[in-house]
Design an enzyme around this catalytic site. Structure first.
Site, PDB file in Angstrom:
ATOM      1  N   ASP A 297      15.810   1.190   0.974  1.00 19.21           N
ATOM      2  CA  ASP A 297      14.540   0.632   0.518  1.00 19.21           C
ATOM      3  C   ASP A 297      14.753  -0.284  -0.683  1.00 19.21           C
ATOM      4  O   ASP A 297      14.268  -1.421  -0.719  1.00 19.21           O
ATOM      5  CB  ASP A 297      13.573   1.753   0.137  1.00 19.21           C
ATOM      6  CG  ASP A 297      13.221   2.648   1.312  1.00 19.21           C
ATOM      7  OD1 ASP A 297      13.629   2.324   2.437  1.00 19.21           O
ATOM      8  OD2 ASP A 297      12.546   3.666   1.087  1.00 19.21           O
TER       9      ASP A 297
ATOM     10  N   PRO B 147       0.819  -1.216   0.000  1.00 19.84           N
ATOM     11  CA  PRO B 147       0.000   0.000   0.000  1.00 19.84           C
ATOM     12  C   PRO B 147       0.849   1.260   0.000  1.00 19.84           C
ATOM     13  O   PRO B 147       1.915   1.310   0.613  1.00 19.84           O
ATOM     14  CB  PRO B 147      -0.825  -0.132   1.287  1.00 19.84           C
ATOM     15  CG  PRO B 147      -0.055  -1.057   2.158  1.00 19.84           C
ATOM     16  CD  PRO B 147       0.672  -1.997   1.249  1.00 19.84           C
ATOM     17  N   GLU B 148       0.361   2.262  -0.703  1.00 16.56           N
ATOM     18  CA  GLU B 148       1.092   3.529  -0.812  1.00 16.56           C
ATOM     19  C   GLU B 148       0.890   4.385   0.428  1.00 16.56           C
ATOM     20  O   GLU B 148      -0.145   4.329   1.081  1.00 16.56           O
ATOM     21  CB  GLU B 148       0.624   4.287  -2.052  1.00 16.56           C
ATOM     22  CG  GLU B 148       0.884   3.560  -3.351  1.00 16.56           C
ATOM     23  CD  GLU B 148       0.331   4.306  -4.551  1.00 16.56           C
ATOM     24  OE1 GLU B 148       0.259   5.551  -4.488  1.00 16.56           O
ATOM     25  OE2 GLU B 148      -0.044   3.656  -5.539  1.00 16.56           O
ATOM     26  N   GLY B 149       1.878   5.190   0.729  1.00 13.40           N
ATOM     27  CA  GLY B 149       1.762   6.164   1.806  1.00 13.40           C
ATOM     28  C   GLY B 149       1.799   5.579   3.192  1.00 13.40           C
ATOM     29  O   GLY B 149       1.469   6.258   4.159  1.00 13.40           O
TER      30      GLY B 149
ATOM     31  N   GLY C 239       4.656   4.027   4.457  1.00 14.15           N
ATOM     32  CA  GLY C 239       6.032   3.972   4.943  1.00 14.15           C
ATOM     33  C   GLY C 239       6.657   2.602   4.827  1.00 14.15           C
ATOM     34  O   GLY C 239       7.568   2.273   5.581  1.00 14.15           O
ATOM     35  N   VAL C 240       6.165   1.764   3.895  1.00 15.65           N
ATOM     36  CA  VAL C 240       6.729   0.423   3.718  1.00 15.65           C
ATOM     37  C   VAL C 240       7.313   0.259   2.311  1.00 15.65           C
ATOM     38  O   VAL C 240       7.409  -0.837   1.787  1.00 15.65           O
ATOM     39  CB  VAL C 240       5.685  -0.679   4.010  1.00 15.65           C
ATOM     40  CG1 VAL C 240       5.387  -0.765   5.488  1.00 15.65           C
ATOM     41  CG2 VAL C 240       4.406  -0.454   3.208  1.00 15.65           C
ATOM     42  N   SER C 241       7.720   1.377   1.723  1.00 18.48           N
ATOM     43  CA  SER C 241       8.493   1.383   0.472  1.00 18.48           C
ATOM     44  C   SER C 241       7.731   0.823  -0.719  1.00 18.48           C
ATOM     45  O   SER C 241       8.239  -0.027  -1.448  1.00 18.48           O
ATOM     46  CB  SER C 241       9.818   0.631   0.647  1.00 18.48           C
ATOM     47  OG  SER C 241      10.606   1.242   1.613  1.00 18.48           O
TER      48      SER C 241
ATOM     49  N   ALA D   8       9.818   1.684  -3.891  1.00 21.84           N
ATOM     50  CA  ALA D   8      10.982   0.833  -4.139  1.00 21.84           C
ATOM     51  C   ALA D   8      10.559  -0.510  -4.709  1.00 21.84           C
ATOM     52  O   ALA D   8      11.203  -1.061  -5.605  1.00 21.84           O
ATOM     53  CB  ALA D   8      11.777   0.641  -2.855  1.00 21.84           C
ATOM     54  N   ALA D   9       9.460  -1.061  -4.192  1.00 22.55           N
ATOM     55  CA  ALA D   9       8.972  -2.346  -4.695  1.00 22.55           C
ATOM     56  C   ALA D   9       8.614  -2.237  -6.174  1.00 22.55           C
ATOM     57  O   ALA D   9       8.932  -3.129  -6.975  1.00 22.55           O
ATOM     58  CB  ALA D   9       7.768  -2.803  -3.873  1.00 22.55           C
TER      59      ALA D   9
END
Length: 996
Positions: free
Chosen positions: A698, A646-648, A650-652, A655-656
């Site tokens: 990331d 999911p965007e926004g 903070g789990v990159s 980068a994925a």
């Protein structure tokens, strides 16, 4: 006195109609609000009521359709709406500042004036569409109030606050509080989430009536039925359009709304008068070209007119209207660059093939007027508190995530999570029920021949293959056709040549366990690849074999040469983030005299259209390969992106996408790129083409990580130290705060600049000390001066040439430099005293004041914390081990806050973990959760939590979820589990099996 019927067909009640006085407030944003108010007011006036309209809109908008002594117009601007820099772009900061100037600073005098005025006209009811202060003024005057709208300003401005800085968040809180004084909301179709309203009544579309028939309008214009008529309608915003005769196909004419008096139009464009009655013109046209606002949207639906639309940047009402428009087969999206260069023909031709099929009511004006009349004479409308959840059928909202403003309990509605699951964007939809379903696995493998690579037992990869298979099946069958099909699915179905090879790559997001923003200062970091991942499918085709979308095909034909290589991208789940689901470009746009264009030029290329800026993450990988590895692309490339990260949060997610895309593109080109090199190339995409100044951790985690291991790397620039196995007795979770995070945000960039400023100041101080030490050493040949003995010349030399802040030890920082650094410094002063800060991906704003001391201290101490954390991971299994690891995470969290990268939501999550830890420890001496910290770039996003690997800790994570929801209204997503990085996964080369 006359009589009026109240109630439904089953129970009609006749009551005497009272002459009522109504005050109707109209927001200062756009004509759409005023035009729908006209239709409601017309019915009220015809029923004999006195209506006072408070508006900033021109009088002719009302008087053209209403001539009555019972209509009074009071020209007042009480809110400012959204400030637009042009017809398609909202300036978020200027919008907040304008509202501050218009409605907040003079608030006391506005309230006093409105209360006095309402009492002076003896108003029976106040109606707001949708002016916040009107509801509060009504309450202060002791008058009932009702709102009529499809969106509210607290929803619109909340995202602006998140993007521009929380210093203006009080605006959102005040607006929501004003709305809370409203008795109930009359909610129009295509609505946004409106959490400030408690009671809701859903109503039909409010649409202005027609005065003339299609035949009458065309006769007045002198246009026969053999001519196709386009209405060009971008509202009241002047855009300085340059319109050219060749932009229209033959036998087309265009009616231009809102043209300036000085604007000269070609002969096939007709300038309309400022007070032209547009409903008649819309109904007489064959197609409309414009931006989506409520007025154009509702009238296009009501009169079944195909609508070619161009997205607006940053106006958060639009996604909801757009989704409803497309649901009823009434919309075609035009790319902004095609609008500006006149590449209109393929879109207009596509629009004529549509069959708009809106079948809902269009008598909203009459319905609203009746409800308002009943309310004014004393009737109470008690509604079902849960009505909103059950009445979504009138607007297909696949959504825009409601931004939560810190300090205000605003929830994301249940339908948002449901929509995510329906689109397969969350990992639960990919994982649940798959691992043990051998028939599902078999069917996926049977559909495709795997020519290279393996599935690694990943159920989400199987789900992605199933989605590919469904695209092929759906492209020719009726199963997935019809108005409910998403545009992105339709585009994806026509993307691939199924008889050719497809390359698939997978890259996960990451959980920042320790290290975070210290990466760009050279710190050791510990990162865990999460279960959620992005899948990308890539196919190369000779330009003559590439299936092109109609507008791309028309663009190629206009060139008049042999087919050029084209890039076409489809992104699944785009509507959840208000992105255009497709992107295409000629790959020659990446060339300048047979050489790759500069990264700076590419940045400007993608930044010109906000709705398609996302494509920089995907298309940028191709330019980086061309620039850094000398790749020459002669084939067309099509790319499908499907991400469960999911965007926004903070789990990159970015980068994925970058890593999966570059891995798949490289595989299709026959390139073998080592995971570390892949990560460094992807960082160039984000730094230089996207324009986000992130470090490399990331991309490194997404490329080099392994399941259930922490990637330990030193970011100087990207040295993998080792993969640390997570001990069996401990576990890490990610808990989403619901506050959108972005590494492109100003706060993150400012802290990064502050850290590089601090490094420059430390180097300057070390250089000064070195000069003194060297001069003293020259004078004291036989004896070292004790004053400089503790520093040492060699040590000062290293510090004077310090390349990474994290190479400075904590004790040296505290002993020699901490007191020398200012808390902050204006950019202009720093540039004057120190010159550049020597960071290639950020620029100092001379007018900005940068925090230096906290931004410098954080990476130095964080590096020490990470090294300690890593050493403790292999220590003896004790409560003390877990407690110490948790303490290090707490320290990191508060260091983020010192830098200004905290948030109310993440602070609340950490506090709940602390409370639960202390409660459990005092109860039975055994805690299950031991620590928590904000992750990544901060300012929202996700909190990392450490605890025992036990059922009890899972129960406490659930409790954490529920307590956060109780406090904020938002049920946080939980990230748990791990999966391999792109390097470990490799790639799949697949081909669709041919049917016998």
């Amino acid at each position: 006195m006359g009589k009026v019927c109240i109630g439904d067909a089953d129970e009609v009640v006749l009551v005497k109609r009272k002459h009522a006085i109504l005050a109707y407030y109209v927001t200062g944003h756009g004509f759409g609000h005023a035009t729908r108010v006209v239709e409601v007011v017309r019915h009220l006036v015809e029923a004999g009521h006195e209506v006072h309209v408070v508006t900033a809109a021109p009088e002719f908008v009302f008087t053209t359709d209403i001539q009555s002594p019972n209509l009074y117009i009071r020209k007042v601007l009480l809110d400012s709406g959204a400030v637009q820099t042009d017809a398609l772009t909202v300036d978020r900061l200027a919008s907040l500042e304008k509202y501050l100037e218009t409605a907040v600073v003079p608030r006391a005098s506005i309230l006093a004036t409105e209360v006095e005025w309402l009492k002076s006209i003896k108003a029976d009811l106040v109606i707001s569409d949708v002016v916040p202060v009107a509801c509060r003024a009504a309450a202060d005057a002791g008058i009932r109030s009702v709102c009529v709208t499809n969106f509210s300003w607290d929803f619109i401005y909340a995202e602006y606050v998140m993007a521009t800085g929380n210093h203006l968040r009080s605006i959102v809180l005040q607006i929501a509080e004003d709305y809370s004084h409203c008795e109930f909301l009359l909610r129009l179709p295509g609505y946004c989430p409106m959490p400030a309203f408690r009671d809701v009544i859903d109503i039909p579309l409010v649409v202005r009536r027609l005065h003339k028939s299609r035949l009458e309008v065309r006769k007045e214009l002198g246009i026969g039925e053999d001519v196709k008529l386009l209405i060009f309608n971008f509202g009241g915003q002047p855009a300085g359009w340059t319109l050219k005769q060749e932009w229209l196909p033959a036998h087309w004419l265009c009616l231009v709304c809102g043209a300036s008096d000085k604007q000269v139009l070609p002969p096939n464009f007709i300038k309309l008068a400022k007070d032209a009655y547009t409903p008649d013109l819309i109904a007489a046209s064959d197609c409309m070209l414009g931006k989506i606002g409520y007025g154009t949207f509702s009238e296009a639906l009501a009169y079944k007119l195909p609508f070619v639309f161009v997205r607006r940047d940053y106006f958060n009402e639009e996604p909801f209207l757009r989704n409803m428009l497309e649901y009823y087969q009434g919309g075609v999206e035009m790319i902004r660059r095609d609008l500006l260069i006149g590449h209109w023909k393929p879109y207009l031709e596509r629009a004529l093939t549509l069959s708009p099929c809106y079948d809902g009511g269009v008598n909203g004006g009459e319905v609203v007027a009746r409800i308002l009349q009943d309310t004014a004479i004393g009737k109470c409308h008690l509604t079902d508190k849960l009505s909103g959840a059950r009445r979504l059928r009138d607007a297909i909202i696949l959504g825009y995530q409601l931004q939560r403003s810190p300090g205000r309990d605003i929830s994301i509605p249940d339908w948002y999570t449901q929509a995510e699951n329906e689109l397969g964007l969350r990992s639960e939809s990919c994982h649940s029920g798959v691992n043990g379903d051998t028939s599902f696995v078999g069917s996926c493998i049977a559909d495709f021949e795997i020519l290279h690579g393996e599935l690694h037992g990943l159920s989400d990869t199987l789900a992605f293959l199933k989605s590919l298979s469904a695209l092929d099946c759906g492209s020719g069958s009726g199963k997935n056709t019809g108005k409910r099909q998403l545009r992105e699915q339709s585009a994806a179905a026509a993307l691939f040549n199924w008889e050719e090879d497809i390359f698939v790559a997978r890259a996960p997001g990451r959980l920042d366990v320790m290290g975070g923003i210290a990466d760009y200062s050279g710190s050791l970091v510990l990162q865990m690849p999460i279960r959620e991942a992005c899948h990308v499918a890539v196919q190369r085709n000779h330009p003559t074999k590439q299936k092109l979308w109609k507008h791309a095909q028309a663009r190629q034909q206009a060139i008049g040469k042999c087919p050029n290589p084209v890039l076409q991208i489809v992104s699944f789940g785009s509507e959840l983030s208000n992105r255009a689901p497709t992107f295409d470009m000629d790959l020659s746009d990446f060339l300048d005299a047979d050489q790759p264009i500069s990264y700076e030029k590419a940045y400007r290329y993608f930044a010109q259209d906000q709705s398609q800026k996302w494509a920089a993450y995907v298309a940028g990988t191709i330019l980086v390969l061309m620039t850094e590895l000398g790749v020459h692309v002669t084939d067309s490339i099509c790319i499908l992106v499907s991400s469960a990260v999911p965007e926004g949060k903070g789990v990159s997610s970015s980068a994925a996408v970058e890593v999966a895309t570059m891995q798949a593109v490289a595989a299709s080109l026959g390139l073998e790129i080592a995971p570390r090199d892949l990560a460094l190339l992807c960082q160039k995409v984000e730094n230089h083409i996207v324009g986000a100044p992130c470090g490399v951790m990331d991309q490194m985690t997404s490329a080099c990580g392994e399941a259930n291991k922490l990637l330990a790397m030193v970011c100087q620039p990207a040295e993998v130290k080792e993969l640390v196995t997570i001990p069996n007795h401990m576990r890490f979770w990610g808990v989403d705060s619901g506050i959108r995070h972005s590494v492109g945000g100003g706060d993150y960039g400012s802290v990064r600049v502050g850290a590089f400023m601090g490094r420059k100041m430390i180097k300057a101080e070390a250089t000064a000390l070195l000069k003194v030490a060297c001069a003293d050493a020259t004078q004291q040949v036989d004896e070292i001066n004790p004053e400089y003995e503790e520093f040492g010349v060699e040590l000062l030399k290293r510090e004077a040439s310090l390349e990474y802040l994290c190479n400075l030890s904590t004790h040296r920082y505290q002993a020699a430099y901490m007191k020398k650094l200012p808390d902050g410094i204006p950019g202009e002063q720093f540039l004057k005293e120190y010159g550049d800060h020597n960071d290639k991906v950020t620029i100092i704003d001379p007018k900005h004041n940068y925090g230096v001391k906290a931004a410098t201290k954080h990476p130095i101490y964080e590096n020490f914390r990470v090294e300690t954390f890593k050493a403790l991971l292999t220590a003896a299994t004790t409560d003390e081990q877990l407690s110490t690891l948790g303490e290090l995470m707490y320290q990191c969290h508060y260091s983020y806050s010192d830098c200004g990268l905290g948030s109310d939501g993440t602070d609340r999550l950490v506090k709940i973990v602390q409370e639960m830890q202390l409660r459990k420890s005092s109860h039975d001496g055994r805690s299950s959760l031991f620590g928590a910290k904000i992750t990544g770039g901060g300012s929202g996003g996700t909190v990392s939590v450490i605890g025992r690997n036990s059922l009890r800790s899972s129960e406490e994570i659930f409790e954490l979820q529920q307590r956060y929801k109780a406090a904020t209204g938002y049920l946080p997503l939980i990230f748990e589990g791990s999966s391999p990085g792109a390097g470990k996964f490799g790639y799949l080369k697949i081909r669709r099996r041919q049917l016998p």
